[in-house]
Design an enzyme around this catalytic site. Structure first.
Site, mmCIF file in Angstrom:
data_model
loop_
_atom_site.group_PDB
_atom_site.id
_atom_site.type_symbol
_atom_site.label_atom_id
_atom_site.label_comp_id
_atom_site.label_asym_id
_atom_site.label_seq_id
_atom_site.Cartn_x
_atom_site.Cartn_y
_atom_site.Cartn_z
ATOM 1 N N ALA A 4 30.931 40.512 26.744
ATOM 2 C CA ALA A 4 30.904 39.042 26.746
ATOM 3 C C ALA A 4 32.334 38.552 26.495
ATOM 4 C CB ALA A 4 29.915 38.539 25.715
ATOM 5 N N ARG A 64 39.772 31.786 34.317
ATOM 6 C CA ARG A 64 38.686 31.575 33.365
ATOM 7 C C ARG A 64 38.432 30.071 33.252
ATOM 8 N NH1 ARG A 64 37.654 35.050 28.035
ATOM 9 N NH2 ARG A 64 37.741 36.574 29.712
ATOM 10 N N GLY A 105 28.045 43.240 32.675
ATOM 11 C CA GLY A 105 27.046 43.872 31.801
ATOM 12 C C GLY A 105 25.781 44.255 32.564
ATOM 13 N N SER A 135 33.608 40.671 41.899
ATOM 14 C CA SER A 135 34.293 41.783 41.245
ATOM 15 C C SER A 135 33.437 42.427 40.152
ATOM 16 C CB SER A 135 35.640 41.316 40.668
ATOM 17 O OG SER A 135 35.446 40.237 39.790
ATOM 18 N N GLY A 173 26.010 39.573 31.667
ATOM 19 C CA GLY A 173 26.522 38.735 32.762
ATOM 20 C C GLY A 173 26.848 39.626 33.943
ATOM 21 N N LYS A 233 47.302 35.119 34.221
ATOM 22 C CA LYS A 233 45.936 34.631 34.069
ATOM 23 C C LYS A 233 45.962 33.117 34.095
ATOM 24 C CE LYS A 233 41.808 36.504 32.963
ATOM 25 N NZ LYS A 233 41.295 37.871 33.110
ATOM 26 N N PRO A 253 38.393 35.940 40.297
ATOM 27 C CA PRO A 253 37.386 35.380 39.383
ATOM 28 C C PRO A 253 37.488 35.928 37.957
ATOM 29 C CG PRO A 253 36.377 36.939 40.926
ATOM 30 C CD PRO A 253 37.841 36.931 41.224
ATOM 31 N N ASP A 254 36.945 35.209 37.035
ATOM 32 C CA ASP A 254 36.827 35.652 35.644
ATOM 33 C C ASP A 254 35.643 34.881 35.047
ATOM 34 O OD1 ASP A 254 38.355 37.405 33.604
ATOM 35 O OD2 ASP A 254 38.007 35.565 32.493
HETATM 36 N N1 PHE Z 1 38.542 39.048 35.854
HETATM 37 C C1 PHE Z 1 39.335 40.147 36.274
HETATM 38 C C2 PHE Z 1 39.894 40.858 35.038
HETATM 39 O O1 PHE Z 1 39.892 40.350 33.936
HETATM 40 C C3 PHE Z 1 40.470 39.642 37.107
HETATM 41 C C4 PHE Z 1 40.482 39.925 38.585
HETATM 42 C C5 PHE Z 1 39.355 40.125 39.345
HETATM 43 C C6 PHE Z 1 41.706 39.932 39.226
HETATM 44 C C7 PHE Z 1 39.441 40.384 40.683
HETATM 45 C C8 PHE Z 1 41.804 40.179 40.569
HETATM 46 C C9 PHE Z 1 40.659 40.406 41.304
HETATM 47 O O2 PHE Z 1 40.361 41.968 35.147
#
Ligand code: PHE
Length: 356
Positions: free
Chosen positions: A240, A44, A188, A149, A185, A80, A116-117
């Site tokens: 969000a 993040r 969503g 993702s 985003g 994380k 990603p996050d």
């Molecule tokens: N953002 C994703 C989540 O909160 C984390 C993630 C995405 C981890 C893709 C690995 C691969 O779940």
């Protein structure tokens, strides 16, 4: 809460804190649990009011990842990373910062896998992987990854909404239901499209001014921020940031259920009981949104095809939510409590499997 008490009270394994002197950013990598496998979770990247809130976010998000992978019954632990940007961050520094962050991941030597996050994309994963490979998920297809993702997370959330409707009145169909999405985003937006296709009535709110036009252009109804919580709808879908189900917002809610993609929707565990007391059905966030982590890591680490990943995500979300709702109903406990019991049972199983 100060950093010292946050760390003392945390139930996770390790926290790494790095100050990036060139930009003034702080990088926090939180390893919550490696009991079921290497800790994986997104990165993040945003500005925070202070370092303490950034650390707090990293710790809570890492715990959510452990729950997500355990709920998916997946051999992966939870972690994380948070990159807390300084308020005056110059975006020209972004690539350099991501590369230095990649080097840090490399140093951890497989303890933590990222993806990603909020605030990072697949293109960013490509940059991180230049130094942080092979511990990076969701790179772009051009770079050999499974890509964004958002879509597979959104698909999982859509199935969570179906399971929620089924629990409400026995009918999983979304046709004719009114869903209010907070934040269109990457997740969503996918959810909104799936809901429209299923014949739902979709309203939305978003703090980004450009999102208002974007949403209206596909026929979503715009709800101003000040009316968000009190707008009457069947399902409120937070997609969000976290902490939005709290003592101030819960009394305002005018919905039958809450089910959405945002991580850490409950400000405190007690907020689950507040929802229960109001007879609002809550689908725990880390089950609704497990699709990204499960789907992308399944494709990249286990060789699933996209179709297999989508089918497994849909099944994992649906079956786990059914179990959670049934336990909550049978014991008169909140769905959050029920979900924790189920996940803890799966964690115990993970321990046996690995003989730890
Ligand atoms: N953002 C994703 C989540 O909160 C984390 C993630 C995405 C981890 C893709 C690995 C691969 O779940």
């Amino acid at each position: 809460m100060d950093i010292e008490s946050l760390l003392r009270e945390w139930d996770g394994e390790d926290v790494f804190l790095h100050h990036d002197a060139l930009t003034g950013a702080f990088i926090i990598v939180a390893i919550h649990s490696t009991r079921r496998g290497p800790a994986a979770g997104g990165t993040r990247m945003k500005t925070y009011p202070d370092l303490t809130s950034a650390v707090q976010d990293a710790l809570r998000l890492a715990g959510g990842m452990t729950f997500k992978f355990a709920a998916a019954d997946f051999a992966m632990g939870g972690g994380k990373a948070v990159i807390a940007l300084p308020p005056s961050f110059d975006t020209r520094e972004r690539t350099g910062l991501l590369k230095r962050y990649g080097a840090l991941i490399k140093q951890l030597g497989g303890l933590y896998y990222t993806g990603p996050d909020v605030g990072t994309s697949s293109a960013d994963m490509d940059i991180i992987a230049e130094t942080g490979a092979p511990y990076v998920f969701a790179r772009t297809p051009l770079a050999g990854g499974a890509g964004d993702s958002g879509p597979i997370t959104g698909l999982g959330v859509y199935h969570a909404l179906r399971a929620t409707c089924e629990e409400l009145d026995g009918n999983p169909s979304l046709a004719g239901r009114h869903v209010l999405i907070q934040g269109i985003g990457s997740v969503g937006w996918t959810l909104a499209g799936l809901l429209k296709d299923a014949g739902a009535e979709v309203s939305f709110s978003d703090i980004r001014p450009e999102a208002a036009e974007q949403g209206k252009s596909i026929g979503l109804r715009w709800v101003p921020a000040e009316e968000l919580y009190s707008t009457r709808c069947d399902i409120f879908a937070p997609c969000a940031l976290g902490g939005i189900l709290n003592a101030q917002t819960i009394p305002q809610l005018n919905c039958r259920a809450v089910a959405g993609a945002a991580n850490n929707q409950l400000a405190t565990p007690g907020d689950a009981d507040r929802l229960l007391a109001r007879s609002i059905l809550y689908a725990p966030d880390y089950i609704c949104n497990l699709g990204g982590a499960m789907g992308i890591t399944g494709i990249e680490a286990l060789g699933w095809t996209r179709e297999q990943a989508e089918a497994r995500v849909a099944a994992a979300v649906t079956q786990t939510l059914r179990e959670v709702f049934a336990l909550s109903r049978a014991q008169g406990i909140s769905t959050d409590r029920a979900a924790r019991r189920i996940v803890e049972r799966r964690m115990e199983k993970g321990r046996d499997v690995q003989g730890a």
